[in-house]
Scaffold this motif. Structure first.
Motif, mmCIF file in Angstrom:
data_model
loop_
_atom_site.group_PDB
_atom_site.id
_atom_site.type_symbol
_atom_site.label_atom_id
_atom_site.label_comp_id
_atom_site.label_asym_id
_atom_site.label_seq_id
_atom_site.Cartn_x
_atom_site.Cartn_y
_atom_site.Cartn_z
ATOM 1 N N PRO A 172 53.002 -7.397 100.415
ATOM 2 C CA PRO A 172 52.824 -8.518 99.489
ATOM 3 C C PRO A 172 53.137 -9.860 100.125
ATOM 4 C CG PRO A 172 53.850 -6.690 98.362
ATOM 5 C CD PRO A 172 53.767 -6.292 99.815
ATOM 6 N N CYS A 173 52.230 -10.814 99.883
ATOM 7 C CA CYS A 173 52.315 -12.102 100.586
ATOM 8 C C CYS A 173 52.863 -13.231 99.720
ATOM 9 C CB CYS A 173 50.934 -12.496 101.108
ATOM 10 S SG CYS A 173 49.723 -12.827 99.791
ATOM 11 N N GLN A 174 53.006 -13.018 98.404
ATOM 12 C CA GLN A 174 53.383 -14.130 97.541
ATOM 13 C C GLN A 174 54.719 -14.751 97.931
ATOM 14 O OE1 GLN A 174 52.403 -11.143 96.571
ATOM 15 N NE2 GLN A 174 50.864 -11.258 94.938
ATOM 16 N N SER A 175 55.597 -13.950 98.500
ATOM 17 C CA SER A 175 56.920 -14.449 98.874
ATOM 18 C C SER A 175 56.865 -15.419 100.049
ATOM 19 C CB SER A 175 57.831 -13.272 99.254
ATOM 20 O OG SER A 175 57.879 -12.330 98.215
ATOM 21 N N PHE A 176 55.751 -15.405 100.782
ATOM 22 C CA PHE A 176 55.662 -16.217 101.987
ATOM 23 C C PHE A 176 54.585 -17.298 101.904
ATOM 24 C CE2 PHE A 176 56.682 -11.771 103.172
ATOM 25 C CZ PHE A 176 58.010 -11.964 103.496
ATOM 26 N N SER A 177 53.809 -17.312 100.817
ATOM 27 C CA SER A 177 52.675 -18.229 100.740
ATOM 28 C C SER A 177 53.120 -19.605 100.269
ATOM 29 C CB SER A 177 51.606 -17.685 99.791
ATOM 30 O OG SER A 177 52.060 -17.729 98.453
ATOM 31 N N ASN B 213 48.940 -10.677 106.477
ATOM 32 C CA ASN B 213 49.692 -11.502 105.546
ATOM 33 C C ASN B 213 49.162 -12.934 105.605
ATOM 34 O OD1 ASN B 213 52.176 -12.685 104.061
ATOM 35 N ND2 ASN B 213 52.628 -10.492 104.157
ATOM 36 N N VAL B 214 49.736 -13.804 104.796
ATOM 37 C CA VAL B 214 49.306 -15.201 104.785
ATOM 38 C C VAL B 214 49.704 -15.888 106.092
ATOM 39 C CG1 VAL B 214 49.314 -15.466 102.282
ATOM 40 C CG2 VAL B 214 51.427 -15.851 103.563
ATOM 41 N N GLU B 215 48.916 -16.882 106.477
ATOM 42 C CA GLU B 215 49.192 -17.598 107.726
ATOM 43 C C GLU B 215 50.572 -18.252 107.701
ATOM 44 O OE1 GLU B 215 46.702 -20.598 110.622
ATOM 45 O OE2 GLU B 215 46.761 -21.037 108.479
ATOM 46 N N TYR C 272 49.479 -10.939 117.866
ATOM 47 C CA TYR C 272 49.179 -11.489 116.546
ATOM 48 C C TYR C 272 48.259 -12.696 116.681
ATOM 49 C CZ TYR C 272 52.871 -14.880 117.715
ATOM 50 O OH TYR C 272 53.630 -15.831 118.326
ATOM 51 N N ARG C 273 47.525 -12.941 115.615
ATOM 52 C CA ARG C 273 46.606 -14.081 115.615
ATOM 53 C C ARG C 273 46.298 -14.497 114.187
ATOM 54 N NH1 ARG C 273 41.148 -13.910 119.089
ATOM 55 N NH2 ARG C 273 42.743 -14.006 120.742
ATOM 56 N N ALA C 274 46.253 -15.803 113.949
ATOM 57 C CA ALA C 274 45.766 -16.339 112.682
ATOM 58 C C ALA C 274 44.238 -16.398 112.766
ATOM 59 C CB ALA C 274 46.337 -17.725 112.428
ATOM 60 N N ILE D 104 31.515 -15.412 106.936
ATOM 61 C CA ILE D 104 31.592 -15.527 105.482
ATOM 62 C C ILE D 104 32.184 -16.900 105.173
ATOM 63 C CG2 ILE D 104 32.716 -14.691 103.385
ATOM 64 C CD1 ILE D 104 32.702 -11.906 104.550
ATOM 65 N N PRO D 105 31.517 -17.720 104.366
ATOM 66 C CA PRO D 105 31.998 -19.083 104.126
ATOM 67 C C PRO D 105 33.128 -19.160 103.105
ATOM 68 C CG PRO D 105 29.931 -18.736 102.974
ATOM 69 C CD PRO D 105 30.191 -17.479 103.768
ATOM 70 N N GLN D 106 34.265 -18.540 103.427
ATOM 71 C CA GLN D 106 35.489 -18.650 102.637
ATOM 72 C C GLN D 106 36.613 -19.126 103.555
ATOM 73 O OE1 GLN D 106 38.909 -16.143 100.159
ATOM 74 N NE2 GLN D 106 37.210 -15.024 101.065
ATOM 75 N N THR D 107 37.348 -20.137 103.112
ATOM 76 C CA THR D 107 38.422 -20.703 103.937
ATOM 77 C C THR D 107 39.716 -19.922 103.743
ATOM 78 O OG1 THR D 107 38.942 -22.280 102.190
ATOM 79 C CG2 THR D 107 37.464 -23.033 103.937
ATOM 80 N N ARG D 108 39.651 -18.644 104.032
ATOM 81 C CA ARG D 108 40.821 -17.769 103.863
ATOM 82 C C ARG D 108 41.496 -17.608 105.219
ATOM 83 N NH1 ARG D 108 41.586 -14.388 99.701
ATOM 84 N NH2 ARG D 108 43.191 -12.795 99.854
ATOM 85 N N ARG D 109 42.714 -18.084 105.339
ATOM 86 C CA ARG D 109 43.439 -18.025 106.600
ATOM 87 C C ARG D 109 44.545 -16.989 106.484
ATOM 88 N NH1 ARG D 109 41.846 -22.572 109.480
ATOM 89 N NH2 ARG D 109 43.447 -22.111 111.034
ATOM 90 N N ARG D 110 44.506 -16.003 107.356
ATOM 91 C CA ARG D 110 45.494 -14.932 107.330
ATOM 92 C C ARG D 110 45.977 -14.655 108.754
ATOM 93 N NH1 ARG D 110 45.518 -16.144 102.816
ATOM 94 N NH2 ARG D 110 45.430 -14.857 100.933
#
Length: 320
Positions: A72-77, A112-114, A141-143, A152-158
């Motif tokens: 779960p990423c909410q704790s770090f976003s 997880n989130v960047e 590791y890599r962002a 895919i044109p979504q600005t999702r950074r992970r």
């Protein structure tokens, strides 16, 4: 065939990417009942264990070549609470460590989130890194933004972490290279056919009148965030998040029939799910949006998993 154990499986985005890359999912776990319904509807029920990972004995989990976890990423976003390990959800990383110690996979794959790298001035990431090293793993590791690695044109950074059990395997592993983005987000939308009424901001409320007054240009996707409307001029879909389950936090467009949210099908498409992947009838629209936002960009997972498969195949051939 190489086996994968998947923790925090959600609706199966990571499992699907690894399966597409040639892996066998031998065991998966998810706590959320609604997500499990969607997972079973699309990927079957043979190996999915529904329940709290904290209550599952690690010795009951089968051995596998890969342990995958989108913990779960909410704790770090940035958008979330940002409490890190002080949030019970953040502590779930240590269940990844517990399971890894028991099943001893050759590779651990984490997503997880960047912001994980910057959280708590880098301390959080250092704890994760050190914990994996103490288990005997070498870390890469890599962002990787979805629009740069999946076309895919979504600005999702992970951030994607690949922990490998020996030097030779680690030395051979490579993250995939970026690929050109050849489309804009508007190309992915159905704006000529009317969608079900539930997607449209058509009610006579102050908020929906405000949204209609702000979203007047059909050349852009807009993002509603905490009640404010932001026009996006980068030709991309904003990051799809769990909070888009409410009309007050959504990606919005103007089509030929009015102002509306992205449909569930469009949202799944922006996450790279196949056309035949959908929700069972028992899932309400709010839960479905939340599940999509909590999931992953499947094609990015597939590309990384394919490279993991390559190094494991080489290691298997060398050991014969």
């Amino acid at each position: 065939m190489f086996n994968v154990v998947s923790l925090f499986a959600g609706i199966g985005g990571i499992c699907l990417g690894f399966r597409q890359a040639g892996f066998n999912i031998c065991w998966a776990n998810e706590k959320d009942h609604a997500a499990c319904l969607t997972y079973r509807h699309n990927l079957g029920d043979r190996y999915l264990v529904e329940g709290d990972i904290k209550k599952i004995n690690e010795n009951s989990i089968p051995k596998a070549d890969v342990l995958a976890a989108g913990f779960p990423c909410q704790s770090f976003s940035i958008a979330g609470a940002g409490k890190g390990f002080s949030d019970p959800r953040g502590e779930l990383f240590f269940d990844v460590v517990r399971v890894a110690s028991a099943i001893q996979p050759k590779v651990i794959f984490l997503e997880n989130v960047e912001n994980l790298m910057e959280h708590d001035n880098g301390h959080t990431f250092q704890v994760i890194y050190s914990s994996l090293v103490e288990l005997g793993y070498l870390i890469r590791y890599r962002a990787m933004p979805t629009h740069e690695y999946a076309n895919i044109p979504q600005t999702r950074r992970r951030i994607y972490i690949v922990a490998v059990s020996n030097y030779e395997l680690c030395n051979r592993f490579r993250f995939p290279d970026p690929v050109p983005l050849t489309t804009s987000a508007l190309d992915w939308l159905d704006r000529k056919n009317m969608q079900p009424d539930i997607y449209y901001y058509s009610r006579d409320t102050a908020f929906e009148r405000y949204v209609r007054s702000m979203v007047t240009d059909d050349r852009y996707i807009c993002r509603i965030y905490n009640g404010s409307v932001i026009k996006l001029k980068n030709r991309k879909c904003p990051t799809l998040t769990a909070t888009m389950c409410t009309p007050q936090n959504a990606a919005v467009i103007k089509d030929s029939f009015g102002v509306r949210r992205l449909t569930l099908r469009e949202s799944l498409k922006f996450q790279g799910f196949p056309k035949d992947y959908y929700f069972p009838k028992t899932i309400d629209i709010q839960s479905a949006y939340k599940q999509i936002g909590n999931s992953v960009s499947v094609p990015v997972i597939f590309r990384i998993a394919k490279n993991i498969h390559t190094i494991l195949l080489g290691d298997n051939n060398n050991s014969q």
